[in-house]
Design an enzyme around this catalytic site. Sequence first.
Site, PDB file in Angstrom:
ATOM      1  CB  CYS A   1      -0.869  -0.017   1.257  1.00 38.30           C
ATOM      2  SG  CYS A   1      -1.845   1.472   1.504  1.00 38.30           S
TER       3      CYS A   1
ATOM      4  CB  CYS B   1      -3.073   3.958  -5.304  1.00 38.77           C
ATOM      5  SG  CYS B   1      -4.370   3.087  -4.402  1.00 38.77           S
TER       6      CYS B   1
HETATM    7  N1  DGL Z   1      -4.044   0.632  -1.771  1.00 38.38           N
HETATM    8  C1  DGL Z   1      -3.721   1.827  -1.063  1.00 38.38           C
HETATM    9  C2  DGL Z   1      -2.478   2.490  -1.683  1.00 38.38           C
HETATM   10  O1  DGL Z   1      -1.680   1.829  -2.330  1.00 38.38           O
HETATM   11  C3  DGL Z   1      -4.736   2.906  -0.848  1.00 38.38           C
HETATM   12  C4  DGL Z   1      -6.186   2.676  -0.773  1.00 38.38           C
HETATM   13  C5  DGL Z   1      -6.852   3.468   0.329  1.00 38.38           C
HETATM   14  O2  DGL Z   1      -7.136   4.672   0.177  1.00 38.38           O
HETATM   15  O3  DGL Z   1      -7.080   2.844   1.369  1.00 38.38           O
HETATM   16  O4  DGL Z   1      -2.264   3.655  -1.512  1.00 38.38           O
END
Ligand code: DGL
Length: 272
Positions: free
Chosen positions: A83, A197
């Site tokens: 993430c 993301c």
């Molecule tokens: N998957 C997360 C990232 O890579 C973000 C998603 C969220 O806002 O929770 O930033």
Amino acid sequence: MAQTPAFPAAATAPILLFDSGVGGLSVLEALRGLRPDAPVIYAADNAGLPYGEKTEAEIAARVAGLLGRMTERLRPRLVCIACNTASTIALAMVRDVLEVPIVGTVPAIKPAAALTTTGVIGLLGTAATIRQGYVDRLEAEFARDKTLLRFAAPELVSAAEARLRGEPVDPAVFARAAAGLRDQPGGERIDTVVLACTHFPLVAAELGAAFGPGVRFVDGAAGIARRIASLTAGQAFARTAPDLALFTRDGPDLAALGPSLAARGLERVAVF
Ligand code: DGL
């Protein structure tokens, strides 16, 4: 604190992939390509989703607290924070407190800078990610002679979640993300877009249609998978049971996500 576990990992010790939701599955796909034999626990903090709309303090507290409890209970050989939002905010802190190797997710500005021919790079991320000093530092280090245009696209997080639940997504969501970059000064010259993301590669086809030809997407998944493979090189792996997906909140979404999880080898689902 030490980054090397005191005892060699058992062959069944899992790699823990952590995200707020399904985004880390884009990293899991890349990891499966390199280490199909690795037992994986995929952990999604869906009770905290979306991280991108939270404050730095909230994100750091959640991620450090949850990963602390998870590593204690699940005994992973390595943790990957799959993430960008959590990594750009909490990676250093988590590394300081956990005695297990931690791999983070870094917005792929360096490879994008090497690929662009127009010199204009777009970056799509969450609101929390695009305001991080971490991103400023990557820009200063690797893209000083380029133009980096940033746009926060939280709608793409919900779009990726919906898509993996098998729900239709309005194409206007992707058009708005493309316009958010294209409409900035110089945006018409973007030829490379960083998907900063982990949710966004899951909707890369839809984004590709929205941007049109001549734009390539770059994300960190392959690099993260290579880093995990290198840190675990020489270790024994035995994937003796179907892998587990853990969620921090129960609800109907879990059943809806079942087929997408099973398609990625996560055939068991539980609540942490
Ligand atoms: N998957 C997360 C990232 O890579 C973000 C998603 C969220 O806002 O929770 O930033």
